[in-house]
Scaffold this motif. Structure first.
Motif, mmCIF file in Angstrom:
data_model
loop_
_atom_site.group_PDB
_atom_site.id
_atom_site.type_symbol
_atom_site.label_atom_id
_atom_site.label_comp_id
_atom_site.label_asym_id
_atom_site.label_seq_id
_atom_site.Cartn_x
_atom_site.Cartn_y
_atom_site.Cartn_z
ATOM 1 N N MET A 114 0.899 -1.190 -0.002
ATOM 2 C CA MET A 114 0.138 -0.061 -0.021
ATOM 3 C C MET A 114 0.717 1.234 -0.033
ATOM 4 N N MET A 115 2.083 1.202 0.426
ATOM 5 C CA MET A 115 2.914 2.189 0.490
ATOM 6 C C MET A 115 3.981 2.367 -0.354
ATOM 7 N N SER A 116 4.792 3.537 -0.738
ATOM 8 C CA SER A 116 5.816 3.531 -1.389
ATOM 9 C C SER A 116 7.102 3.031 -0.843
ATOM 10 N N LEU B 216 -0.899 7.113 9.446
ATOM 11 C CA LEU B 216 0.310 6.260 9.407
ATOM 12 C C LEU B 216 1.531 7.223 9.106
ATOM 13 N N ARG B 217 1.571 7.724 8.008
ATOM 14 C CA ARG B 217 2.455 8.654 7.564
ATOM 15 C C ARG B 217 2.753 9.714 8.492
ATOM 16 N N ALA B 218 1.845 10.157 9.122
ATOM 17 C CA ALA B 218 1.908 11.383 10.198
ATOM 18 C C ALA B 218 2.673 10.779 11.419
ATOM 19 N N GLN C 58 10.103 4.159 -0.295
ATOM 20 C CA GLN C 58 10.467 5.147 0.762
ATOM 21 C C GLN C 58 9.809 5.246 1.938
ATOM 22 N N ASP C 59 8.310 5.206 1.930
ATOM 23 C CA ASP C 59 7.577 5.517 3.254
ATOM 24 C C ASP C 59 7.520 4.090 4.075
ATOM 25 N N TRP C 60 7.602 2.845 3.095
ATOM 26 C CA TRP C 60 7.790 1.833 3.896
ATOM 27 C C TRP C 60 9.096 1.696 4.756
ATOM 28 N N ASN C 61 10.151 2.223 4.035
ATOM 29 C CA ASN C 61 11.430 2.032 4.707
ATOM 30 C C ASN C 61 11.449 2.968 5.902
ATOM 31 N N MET C 62 10.943 3.974 5.934
ATOM 32 C CA MET C 62 10.709 4.781 7.070
ATOM 33 C C MET C 62 9.951 4.242 8.178
ATOM 34 N N THR C 63 8.818 3.776 7.746
ATOM 35 C CA THR C 63 7.795 3.013 8.689
ATOM 36 C C THR C 63 8.862 1.850 9.335
#
Length: 324
Positions: free
Chosen positions: A122-124, A214-216, A126-131
Protein backbone atom coordinates in the motif's frame (compact mmCIF):
# COMPACT_ATOMS: atom_id res chain seq x y z
CA UNK A 1 1.83 13.12 16.34
CA UNK A 2 -1.94 13.45 16.18
CA UNK A 3 -2.80 10.13 17.81
CA UNK A 4 -0.91 10.65 21.10
CA UNK A 5 -2.68 13.96 21.59
CA UNK A 6 -5.90 11.97 21.66
CA UNK A 7 -4.65 9.44 24.16
CA UNK A 8 -2.65 11.91 26.30
CA UNK A 9 0.11 9.41 26.90
CA UNK A 10 3.05 9.69 29.30
CA UNK A 11 4.25 7.63 32.23
CA UNK A 12 6.75 8.99 34.73
CA UNK A 13 7.88 5.52 35.86
CA UNK A 14 8.56 4.69 32.24
CA UNK A 15 10.40 7.96 31.77
CA UNK A 16 13.11 6.87 34.19
CA UNK A 17 14.98 5.56 31.13
CA UNK A 18 13.84 8.33 28.77
CA UNK A 19 15.70 11.42 27.77
CA UNK A 20 12.80 13.44 26.48
CA UNK A 21 12.49 17.21 26.71
CA UNK A 22 9.50 19.52 26.96
CA UNK A 23 8.97 20.76 23.41
CA UNK A 24 6.49 23.48 24.35
CA UNK A 25 8.75 25.05 26.97
CA UNK A 26 11.57 25.16 24.42
CA UNK A 27 9.53 27.21 21.93
CA UNK A 28 10.06 30.97 21.63
CA UNK A 29 7.79 32.96 23.94
CA UNK A 30 5.80 34.40 21.04
CA UNK A 31 4.96 30.92 19.71
CA UNK A 32 4.02 29.71 23.19
CA UNK A 33 1.68 32.67 23.56
CA UNK A 34 0.11 32.10 20.15
CA UNK A 35 -0.53 28.41 20.82
CA UNK A 36 -1.90 29.17 24.29
CA UNK A 37 -4.24 31.80 22.88
CA UNK A 38 -5.49 29.37 20.23
CA UNK A 39 -6.10 26.70 22.86
CA UNK A 40 -7.88 29.14 25.17
CA UNK A 41 -10.24 30.17 22.38
CA UNK A 42 -12.00 26.83 22.94
CA UNK A 43 -14.58 26.58 25.76
CA UNK A 44 -13.25 24.97 28.96
CA UNK A 45 -9.70 24.74 27.59
CA UNK A 46 -8.17 24.52 31.06
CA UNK A 47 -8.90 22.16 33.90
CA UNK A 48 -9.09 18.43 34.60
CA UNK A 49 -11.92 18.23 37.12
CA UNK A 50 -15.38 19.80 36.88
CA UNK A 51 -18.86 19.59 38.36
CA UNK A 52 -22.07 19.91 36.39
CA UNK A 53 -25.30 20.59 38.26
CA UNK A 54 -28.92 20.93 37.20
CA UNK A 55 -31.43 21.24 40.02
CA UNK A 56 -30.69 18.37 42.40
CA UNK A 57 -28.72 16.40 39.81
CA UNK A 58 -24.92 16.37 39.91
CA UNK A 59 -22.16 15.06 37.66
CA UNK A 60 -18.44 15.11 38.48
CA UNK A 61 -16.33 14.99 35.32
CA UNK A 62 -12.63 14.12 35.21
CA UNK A 63 -10.45 14.47 32.13
CA UNK A 64 -8.16 11.48 32.21
CA UNK A 65 -4.71 10.56 31.01
CA UNK A 66 -4.47 6.93 30.03
CA UNK A 67 -0.98 5.86 31.16
CA UNK A 68 0.47 5.50 34.68
CA UNK A 69 2.05 8.47 36.42
CA UNK A 70 2.54 9.19 40.15
CA UNK A 71 1.17 12.69 39.57
CA UNK A 72 -2.28 11.08 39.32
CA UNK A 73 -2.39 10.60 43.09
CA UNK A 74 -3.90 14.01 43.85
CA UNK A 75 -6.73 13.59 41.32
CA UNK A 76 -7.39 10.04 42.49
CA UNK A 77 -7.76 11.32 46.04
CA UNK A 78 -10.24 14.00 44.99
CA UNK A 79 -12.23 11.60 42.84
CA UNK A 80 -12.33 9.02 45.63
CA UNK A 81 -14.26 11.56 47.71
CA UNK A 82 -16.68 12.15 44.83
CA UNK A 83 -17.17 8.40 44.53
CA UNK A 84 -18.30 8.23 48.17
CA UNK A 85 -21.60 9.83 47.12
CA UNK A 86 -21.80 8.46 43.57
CA UNK A 87 -24.45 6.08 42.31
CA UNK A 88 -22.07 4.92 39.57
CA UNK A 89 -18.86 5.62 37.70
CA UNK A 90 -19.05 6.07 33.92
CA UNK A 91 -15.92 5.40 31.85
CA UNK A 92 -15.11 4.84 28.20
CA UNK A 93 -14.49 1.13 28.74
CA UNK A 94 -15.14 -0.75 31.95
CA UNK A 95 -13.66 -4.07 33.12
CA UNK A 96 -16.23 -6.10 31.15
CA UNK A 97 -15.50 -4.22 27.93
CA UNK A 98 -11.76 -4.54 28.42
CA UNK A 99 -12.14 -8.28 28.95
CA UNK A 100 -14.24 -8.63 25.80
CA UNK A 101 -11.70 -6.58 23.86
CA UNK A 102 -8.77 -8.72 24.98
CA UNK A 103 -10.68 -11.90 24.17
CA UNK A 104 -11.68 -10.62 20.73
CA UNK A 105 -8.12 -9.63 19.82
CA UNK A 106 -6.88 -13.08 20.79
CA UNK A 107 -9.58 -14.96 18.90
CA UNK A 108 -10.17 -12.74 15.85
CA UNK A 109 -6.93 -11.58 14.19
CA UNK A 110 -8.89 -9.75 11.46
CA UNK A 111 -9.76 -7.02 13.95
CA UNK A 112 -6.22 -5.65 13.77
CA UNK A 113 -4.72 -7.52 10.83
CA UNK A 114 -5.62 -7.16 7.17
CA UNK A 115 -6.52 -10.14 5.03
CA UNK A 116 -5.87 -8.11 1.90
CA UNK A 117 -2.93 -5.94 0.87
CA UNK A 118 0.05 -5.56 3.22
CA UNK A 119 1.57 -2.22 4.15
CA UNK A 120 4.52 -2.61 1.75
CA UNK A 121 1.97 -3.07 -1.03
CA UNK A 122 0.00 0.00 0.00
CA UNK A 123 2.95 2.34 0.61
CA UNK A 124 5.79 3.61 -1.51
CA UNK A 125 9.16 1.97 -0.93
CA UNK A 126 10.46 5.14 0.72
CA UNK A 127 7.48 5.39 3.09
CA UNK A 128 7.72 1.72 4.01
CA UNK A 129 11.46 2.02 4.73
CA UNK A 130 10.76 5.00 7.00
CA UNK A 131 8.00 3.02 8.69
CA UNK A 132 10.32 0.06 9.29
CA UNK A 133 12.91 2.32 10.89
CA UNK A 134 10.29 3.82 13.20
CA UNK A 135 8.97 0.37 14.09
CA UNK A 136 12.47 -0.82 14.99
CA UNK A 137 12.76 1.95 17.58
CA UNK A 138 9.48 0.73 19.10
CA UNK A 139 10.60 -2.89 19.18
CA UNK A 140 7.96 -4.08 16.71
CA UNK A 141 9.06 -6.51 13.97
CA UNK A 142 8.38 -5.10 10.51
CA UNK A 143 7.00 -8.44 9.26
CA UNK A 144 4.30 -8.30 11.95
CA UNK A 145 3.37 -4.66 11.34
CA UNK A 146 3.27 -5.27 7.58
CA UNK A 147 0.06 -7.25 8.02
CA UNK A 148 -1.59 -4.85 10.47
CA UNK A 149 -4.21 -2.29 9.58
CA UNK A 150 -2.52 1.12 9.08
CA UNK A 151 -4.46 2.92 11.81
CA UNK A 152 -3.30 0.50 14.50
CA UNK A 153 0.32 0.77 13.38
CA UNK A 154 -0.07 4.54 13.59
CA UNK A 155 -1.37 4.32 17.15
CA UNK A 156 1.56 2.08 18.12
CA UNK A 157 4.13 4.45 16.65
CA UNK A 158 2.53 7.38 18.42
CA UNK A 159 3.30 5.92 21.84
CA UNK A 160 6.69 6.85 23.35
CA UNK A 161 8.95 3.77 23.04
CA UNK A 162 9.96 3.99 26.70
CA UNK A 163 6.32 3.62 27.80
CA UNK A 164 6.20 0.09 26.43
CA UNK A 165 7.54 -1.58 29.58
CA UNK A 166 4.90 0.00 31.80
CA UNK A 167 2.14 -0.99 29.38
CA UNK A 168 3.42 -4.55 29.30
CA UNK A 169 3.15 -4.70 33.09
CA UNK A 170 -0.54 -3.88 32.83
CA UNK A 171 -0.20 -0.58 34.66
CA UNK A 172 -2.86 1.95 33.76
CA UNK A 173 -3.58 5.63 34.00
CA UNK A 174 -6.19 7.65 35.83
CA UNK A 175 -9.06 5.64 34.31
CA UNK A 176 -7.84 2.35 35.78
CA UNK A 177 -7.01 3.89 39.15
CA UNK A 178 -10.46 5.45 39.47
CA UNK A 179 -12.13 2.19 38.44
CA UNK A 180 -10.10 0.37 41.10
CA UNK A 181 -11.20 2.92 43.71
CA UNK A 182 -14.84 2.60 42.64
CA UNK A 183 -14.80 -1.18 42.84
CA UNK A 184 -13.20 -1.02 46.29
CA UNK A 185 -16.06 1.26 47.43
CA UNK A 186 -18.73 -0.90 45.82
CA UNK A 187 -19.64 1.75 43.25
CA UNK A 188 -20.88 0.21 39.96
CA UNK A 189 -18.65 0.88 36.94
CA UNK A 190 -20.49 1.32 33.64
CA UNK A 191 -19.12 1.81 30.13
CA UNK A 192 -20.25 4.64 27.89
CA UNK A 193 -19.72 2.63 24.72
CA UNK A 194 -19.34 -1.00 23.52
CA UNK A 195 -15.99 -2.77 23.54
CA UNK A 196 -15.68 -2.75 19.73
CA UNK A 197 -16.14 1.01 19.30
CA UNK A 198 -12.53 1.67 18.27
CA UNK A 199 -12.72 -0.94 15.53
CA UNK A 200 -15.96 0.49 14.18
CA UNK A 201 -14.41 3.95 14.17
CA UNK A 202 -11.37 2.87 12.22
CA UNK A 203 -13.50 0.82 9.84
CA UNK A 204 -15.30 4.06 9.08
CA UNK A 205 -12.28 5.74 7.52
CA UNK A 206 -10.91 5.12 4.04
CA UNK A 207 -7.65 3.36 3.27
CA UNK A 208 -6.18 6.67 2.09
CA UNK A 209 -7.11 8.37 5.39
CA UNK A 210 -5.62 5.52 7.40
CA UNK A 211 -2.38 5.72 5.41
CA UNK A 212 -2.23 9.49 5.97
CA UNK A 213 -2.57 8.81 9.69
CA UNK A 214 0.28 6.32 9.49
CA UNK A 215 2.55 8.69 7.56
CA UNK A 216 1.95 11.36 10.19
CA UNK A 217 2.87 8.92 12.96
CA UNK A 218 6.06 7.92 11.11
CA UNK A 219 7.10 11.55 10.66
CA UNK A 220 6.47 12.24 14.34
CA UNK A 221 8.00 9.01 15.68
CA UNK A 222 11.50 10.47 16.31
CA UNK A 223 9.88 13.03 18.64
CA UNK A 224 7.63 10.54 20.42
CA UNK A 225 9.59 10.66 23.69
CA UNK A 226 9.74 14.46 23.67
CA UNK A 227 6.04 14.74 22.83
CA UNK A 228 5.21 12.27 25.58
CA UNK A 229 7.10 14.29 28.19
CA UNK A 230 5.54 17.50 26.90
CA UNK A 231 1.99 16.16 26.92
CA UNK A 232 2.36 14.83 30.42
CA UNK A 233 3.63 18.16 31.70
CA UNK A 234 0.85 20.12 29.98
CA UNK A 235 -1.80 17.72 31.21
CA UNK A 236 -0.72 18.01 34.84
CA UNK A 237 -0.57 21.79 34.46
CA UNK A 238 -4.27 21.55 33.65
CA UNK A 239 -3.89 22.60 30.00
CA UNK A 240 -5.01 19.58 27.97
CA UNK A 241 -6.38 21.66 25.07
CA UNK A 242 -2.90 23.07 24.53
CA UNK A 243 -1.74 19.52 23.73
CA UNK A 244 -4.12 19.48 20.77
CA UNK A 245 -2.80 22.78 19.40
CA UNK A 246 0.81 21.73 19.94
CA UNK A 247 0.20 18.51 18.01
CA UNK A 248 -1.08 20.56 15.08
CA UNK A 249 1.93 22.90 15.26
CA UNK A 250 4.46 20.06 15.52
CA UNK A 251 2.96 18.16 12.60
CA UNK A 252 3.52 21.12 10.29
CA UNK A 253 6.95 21.85 11.78
CA UNK A 254 7.97 18.24 11.09
CA UNK A 255 7.26 18.64 7.39
CA UNK A 256 3.64 17.64 6.89
CA UNK A 257 1.55 19.66 4.46
CA UNK A 258 -0.56 22.17 6.39
CA UNK A 259 -3.74 21.28 4.50
CA UNK A 260 -3.19 17.58 5.19
CA UNK A 261 -2.68 18.33 8.87
CA UNK A 262 -5.96 20.23 8.98
CA UNK A 263 -7.76 17.33 7.28
CA UNK A 264 -6.37 14.88 9.79
CA UNK A 265 -7.15 17.09 12.76
CA UNK A 266 -10.72 17.53 11.55
CA UNK A 267 -11.09 13.79 10.89
CA UNK A 268 -9.67 12.89 14.29
CA UNK A 269 -11.83 15.41 16.13
CA UNK A 270 -15.05 14.43 14.35
CA UNK A 271 -14.43 10.69 14.53
CA UNK A 272 -12.81 10.20 17.91
CA UNK A 273 -14.24 13.06 19.96
CA UNK A 274 -17.30 14.86 18.61
CA UNK A 275 -19.31 11.82 17.52
CA UNK A 276 -18.55 9.96 20.73
CA UNK A 277 -19.37 12.96 22.94
CA UNK A 278 -22.76 13.26 21.27
CA UNK A 279 -23.39 9.55 21.84
CA UNK A 280 -22.30 9.75 25.48
CA UNK A 281 -24.32 12.80 26.46
CA UNK A 282 -27.75 11.11 26.80
CA UNK A 283 -26.16 8.19 28.66
CA UNK A 284 -24.54 10.55 31.15
CA UNK A 285 -27.69 12.61 31.69
CA UNK A 286 -29.84 9.51 32.13
CA UNK A 287 -27.43 8.12 34.72
CA UNK A 288 -27.49 11.40 36.66
CA UNK A 289 -31.24 11.03 37.14
CA UNK A 290 -30.54 8.10 39.49
CA UNK A 291 -28.13 10.04 41.71
CA UNK A 292 -24.73 11.75 41.58
CA UNK A 293 -22.39 10.21 39.02
CA UNK A 294 -18.68 10.44 38.29
CA UNK A 295 -17.56 10.50 34.64
CA UNK A 296 -13.91 9.76 33.82
CA UNK A 297 -12.99 10.07 30.13
CA UNK A 298 -10.03 11.26 28.08
CA UNK A 299 -9.26 14.91 28.85
CA UNK A 300 -9.74 16.12 25.27
CA UNK A 301 -13.39 15.03 25.43
CA UNK A 302 -14.15 17.83 27.89
CA UNK A 303 -13.09 20.98 26.06
CA UNK A 304 -14.22 22.62 22.84
CA UNK A 305 -17.50 23.75 21.36
CA UNK A 306 -18.52 20.09 20.94
CA UNK A 307 -16.88 18.96 24.18
CA UNK A 308 -18.89 17.30 26.93
CA UNK A 309 -18.80 20.37 29.16
CA UNK A 310 -20.15 22.72 26.49
CA UNK A 311 -22.79 20.17 25.45
CA UNK A 312 -23.95 19.89 29.05
CA UNK A 313 -23.94 23.67 29.42
CA UNK A 314 -26.10 24.03 26.31
CA UNK A 315 -28.49 21.55 27.88
CA UNK A 316 -28.97 23.66 30.98
CA UNK A 317 -26.25 22.37 33.29
CA UNK A 318 -24.13 24.74 35.39
CA UNK A 319 -20.42 23.97 35.00
CA UNK A 320 -17.81 24.69 37.69
CA UNK A 321 -14.10 23.91 37.61
CA UNK A 322 -12.96 22.02 40.70
CA UNK A 323 -9.18 21.97 40.25
CA UNK A 324 -7.09 25.13 40.36
Amino acid sequence: MLAPALSLCLALPAWAECRGKNIFDALPAAEQEALTAEADSAPFSRGLLFSATKGEEKITLAGTYHLPDPRHDKLVGTLSKALDDASQLLVEAGPDEQGKLEHAIKTDPTLMFSTGKTLPQMMSEQDWNMTKAALAAHGMPAFLAAKMRPAFVAMTLSLPPCATAELAKGQGGLDLQVMTAAEADGVPVEALEPWDTVFKLFNGITEAEALEMLRAAVIGAPLADDMGVTMGDLYFRGEPRLIWELARYQAVAAGMDADEVERQMKLSEDLLMVARNQNWLPEIEAAAEDGPVVVAVGALHLSGEEGLLRLLEKDGWTIKRLDS
